[in-house]
Design an enzyme around this catalytic site. Structure first.
Site, short mmCIF file in Angstrom:
data_model
loop_
_atom_site.label_atom_id
_atom_site.label_comp_id
_atom_site.label_asym_id
_atom_site.label_seq_id
_atom_site.Cartn_x
_atom_site.Cartn_y
_atom_site.Cartn_z
N ASN A 14 1.22 -6.61 5.65
CA ASN A 14 2.36 -5.91 5.19
C ASN A 14 3.04 -5.62 6.46
O ASN A 14 4.29 -5.31 6.59
CB ASN A 14 1.88 -4.57 4.35
CG ASN A 14 1.50 -4.76 2.85
OD1 ASN A 14 2.82 -4.93 2.21
ND2 ASN A 14 0.47 -4.66 2.53
N MET A 91 -7.06 2.49 6.38
CA MET A 91 -8.22 2.99 5.71
C MET A 91 -8.98 4.22 6.08
O MET A 91 -10.07 4.13 5.58
CB MET A 91 -9.21 1.57 5.38
CG MET A 91 -8.63 0.48 5.04
SD MET A 91 -7.93 0.40 3.59
CE MET A 91 -8.87 0.55 2.21
N LEU A 94 -6.60 10.74 5.99
CA LEU A 94 -5.98 11.78 6.94
C LEU A 94 -6.13 13.13 6.41
O LEU A 94 -6.00 13.52 5.50
CB LEU A 94 -4.51 11.45 7.32
CG LEU A 94 -4.19 9.83 7.63
CD1 LEU A 94 -2.84 9.63 7.48
CD2 LEU A 94 -4.45 10.00 9.15
N ASN A 108 3.46 5.44 2.65
CA ASN A 108 2.01 4.33 2.54
C ASN A 108 2.16 3.65 1.25
O ASN A 108 3.07 3.94 0.44
CB ASN A 108 0.97 5.33 2.28
CG ASN A 108 -0.33 4.57 1.94
OD1 ASN A 108 -0.62 3.61 2.72
ND2 ASN A 108 -1.11 4.92 0.69
N HIS A 110 0.51 1.59 -1.78
CA HIS A 110 -0.88 1.78 -2.59
C HIS A 110 -0.91 0.81 -3.56
O HIS A 110 0.27 0.66 -4.38
CB HIS A 110 -1.15 3.13 -3.14
CG HIS A 110 -2.30 3.17 -3.86
ND1 HIS A 110 -3.39 3.29 -3.50
CD2 HIS A 110 -2.47 3.21 -5.24
CE1 HIS A 110 -4.39 3.48 -4.21
NE2 HIS A 110 -3.84 3.42 -5.51
C1 GRF Z 1 -3.16 -4.22 0.38
O1 GRF Z 1 -3.88 -4.37 -0.71
C2 GRF Z 1 -2.58 -2.99 0.64
O2 GRF Z 1 -2.13 -2.52 -1.03
C3 GRF Z 1 -3.40 -2.07 0.98
O3 GRF Z 1 -4.29 -2.70 2.03
C4 GRF Z 1 -4.33 -3.94 1.48
C5 GRF Z 1 -4.29 -4.88 2.69
O4 GRF Z 1 -3.03 -4.99 3.33
N1 GRF Z 1 -2.72 -0.73 1.68
P1 GRF Z 1 -2.46 -5.77 4.60
O5 GRF Z 1 -2.62 -7.00 4.12
O6 GRF Z 1 -3.54 -5.21 5.64
O7 GRF Z 1 -1.37 -5.19 4.68
#
Ligand code: GRF
Length: 197
Positions: A14, A91, A94, A108, A110
């Site tokens: 992302n 991950m 907070l 964020n 989700h």
């Molecule tokens: C994704 O599933 C996203 O929804 C969650 O973290 C996962 C990994 O995201 N927030 P990324 O590939 O590290 O952006």
């Protein structure tokens, strides 16, 4: 031009899409930092390769002292002039104190159609429930986990024979469309929710 810091813990797919989006002409924001709590996060290398400043604040030395970990993150964020925070696969939970400092400037993504399926393992839970559709949500971060004003949602169908992995891959593709679209509007001060398709 809003200065955006992106917080990651892993591969950062992302984050990459957000960086690509901010390179487009006319975008109201630019990346000032990619920050991870994990020094081994693959996204750090990918961001650095694109010339974006990167930093790590490893949460492990802080043990259970979340406030101390967050104070160090805050110092790094301020040093880079961050004005908007994008959590992207970040991950760590907070504390309300950190959220209070950034509420209204922190978003964020989700992997569910909130308010359904807050928390983890959303894809398996959707399959378990036999839902016909699933998706992702971008929301403002508030002290309540996976809560807060919704800024955008992307819906995808659940297909027969889907596994958590196949469903997660379909949702991730939608995340990669939704998050950049929301950030572009959010950085321009627009709050009208984005909905895909
Ligand atoms: C994704 O599933 C996203 O929804 C969650 O973290 C996962 C990994 O995201 N927030 P990324 O590939 O590290 O952006």
């Amino acid at each position: 031009m809003k200065q955006v810091a992106i917080l990651i813990s892993g591969g950062g797919s992302n984050m990459i899409r957000l960086l690509e989006s901010m390179e487009q002409p006319g975008h109201p924001a630019r990346p000032c930092l990619v920050l991870s709590n994990d020094p081994a996060a693959g996204g750090l290398v990918r961001a650095a390769a694109r010339g974006v400043a990167v930093a790590t604040v490893d949460h492990r030395p802080f043990g259970r002292d979340r406030a101390a970990f967050e104070a160090e993150m805050q110092h790094v964020l301020e040093a880079h002039g961050a004005e908007i925070l994008c959590l992207a696969g970040f991950m760590r939970i907070l504390t309300p104190g950190f959220v209070a400092r950034w509420q209204g400037r922190m978003i964020n993504i989700h992997p569910s159609l909130l308010p359904k399926y807050r928390g983890l393992h959303t894809h398996a839970r959707v399959l378990e429930a036999g839902d016909g559709e699933h998706g992702c949500t971008v929301h403002e971060v508030t002290p309540e986990l996976d809560d807060g004003p919704i800024l955008g949602q992307g819906r995808v169908p659940v297909e027969p024979g889907d596994t958590p992995e196949s469903l997660a891959a379909r949702v991730l593709e939608m995340e990669h469309r939704l998050y950049p679209a929301v950030l572009r509007r959010y950085a321009a001060g627009e709050r009208e929710p984005v909905t895909f398709p």
